[in-house]
Enzyme design. Structure first.
Site, mmCIF file in Angstrom:
data_model
loop_
_atom_site.group_PDB
_atom_site.id
_atom_site.type_symbol
_atom_site.label_atom_id
_atom_site.label_comp_id
_atom_site.label_asym_id
_atom_site.label_seq_id
_atom_site.Cartn_x
_atom_site.Cartn_y
_atom_site.Cartn_z
ATOM 1 N N GLY A 185 -70.564 54.014 9.705
ATOM 2 C CA GLY A 185 -70.499 54.054 8.243
ATOM 3 C C GLY A 185 -69.096 54.207 7.671
ATOM 4 O O GLY A 185 -68.943 54.651 6.539
ATOM 5 N N HIS A 242 -67.811 41.001 8.725
ATOM 6 C CA HIS A 242 -67.861 40.674 10.161
ATOM 7 C C HIS A 242 -66.449 40.770 10.754
ATOM 8 O O HIS A 242 -65.494 40.290 10.140
ATOM 9 C CB HIS A 242 -68.431 39.268 10.347
ATOM 10 C CG HIS A 242 -68.645 38.920 11.787
ATOM 11 N ND1 HIS A 242 -69.694 39.437 12.525
ATOM 12 C CD2 HIS A 242 -67.928 38.156 12.642
ATOM 13 C CE1 HIS A 242 -69.616 38.994 13.763
ATOM 14 N NE2 HIS A 242 -68.549 38.212 13.859
ATOM 15 N N GLU A 262 -79.634 32.809 5.593
ATOM 16 C CA GLU A 262 -80.540 33.055 6.721
ATOM 17 C C GLU A 262 -79.879 32.739 8.066
ATOM 18 O O GLU A 262 -80.417 33.070 9.114
ATOM 19 C CB GLU A 262 -81.861 32.286 6.545
ATOM 20 C CG GLU A 262 -81.780 30.786 6.614
ATOM 21 C CD GLU A 262 -81.176 30.129 5.378
ATOM 22 O OE1 GLU A 262 -80.850 30.834 4.392
ATOM 23 O OE2 GLU A 262 -81.008 28.898 5.417
HETATM 24 C C1 GRF Z 1 -67.598 46.803 11.045
HETATM 25 O O1 GRF Z 1 -66.446 46.697 11.818
HETATM 26 C C2 GRF Z 1 -68.141 45.460 10.647
HETATM 27 O O2 GRF Z 1 -67.230 44.437 10.776
HETATM 28 C C3 GRF Z 1 -69.264 45.217 11.612
HETATM 29 O O3 GRF Z 1 -69.767 46.477 11.943
HETATM 30 C C4 GRF Z 1 -68.734 47.438 11.822
HETATM 31 C C5 GRF Z 1 -69.309 48.635 11.127
HETATM 32 O O4 GRF Z 1 -68.456 49.720 11.176
HETATM 33 N N1 GRF Z 1 -70.259 44.350 11.028
HETATM 34 P P1 GRF Z 1 -68.720 50.997 10.287
HETATM 35 O O5 GRF Z 1 -70.151 51.442 10.602
HETATM 36 O O6 GRF Z 1 -68.568 50.604 8.862
HETATM 37 O O7 GRF Z 1 -67.713 52.015 10.724
#
Ligand code: GRF
Length: 189
Positions: free
Chosen positions: A14, A107, A140
């Site tokens: 998070g 991502h 999707e």
């Molecule tokens: C992030 O690095 C994001 O790119 C990926 O999941 C990770 C989540 O990290 N989809 P966090 O839980 O916000 O620390």
């Protein structure tokens, strides 16, 4: 300024949730974090919801109707923006098509490269020179929607997975707020 009520979906640490909560305290930042949804009862990110008195809902994705439960809560809290931040479940086409909300995801790669899981491992294995992060609209297709913001950096020879993650996430904390501002400015809503 009337802020858009936003729900953040998490499954893990998070840190992006925490970053968006901090940004949302700024008077001119266009969203408020009004709800947190997690599919993982031990997600570290839940502590940020608690600490900031933000309602959070745990979803059991093993039940068939979990997307309906999500929708009910989004309506209850009058949510108009969804930010996926490390949420490990793919939302169905039906869920998204029923949907009048805007859905963003972050991502840790320069999409369309390295969609899916184990991103840092594959980037290093592939001897990439550059990497970064992407905030995109969710459709999707896995990691497939329109790109809103992308930020990149050059990979050093001694970057391992841990260092890549650190550098990528630092960029994420700038990219996600920027993407939200950009999206809301474009759509003027
Ligand atoms: C992030 O690095 C994001 O790119 C990926 O999941 C990770 C989540 O990290 N989809 P966090 O839980 O916000 O620390």
């Amino acid at each position: 300024m009337v802020k858009k009520k936003t729900c953040i979906f998490i499954s893990g640490n998070g840190s992006n949730l925490n970053n968006l909560i901090k940004n949302s305290r700024d008077y001119v930042f266009p969203i408020s974090v009004s709800l947190v949804i997690s599919d993982n009862p031990s997600a570290g990110g839940i502590k940020f919801a608690r600490k900031n008195s933000i309602p959070f809902i745990l979803i059991n994705t093993k039940t068939r109707s979990y997307e309906n439960k999500i929708l009910q809560n989004l309506r209850k809290y009058k949510i108009s923006i969804i930010c996926l931040a490390g949420f490990m479940k793919i939302l169905s086409k039906k869920f998204l098509s029923n949907f009048r909300y805007k859905v963003l995801n972050i991502h840790p790669s320069l999409l369309p490269k390295f969609k899916g899981l184990n991103t840092y491992y594959r980037i290093i294995k592939n001897k990439e020179k550059k990497t970064g992060c992407t905030v995109h609209l969710v459709n999707e297709k896995l990691d497939g929607g329109k790109i809103i913001v992308q930020k990149s950096f050059f990979i050093s020879e001694n970057d391992d997975e841990k260092k890549l993650k650190f550098k990528t996430q630092r960029l994420e904390y700038a990219a996600y707020p920027e993407a939200i501002i950009k999206l809301l400015r474009y759509t003027n809503s």
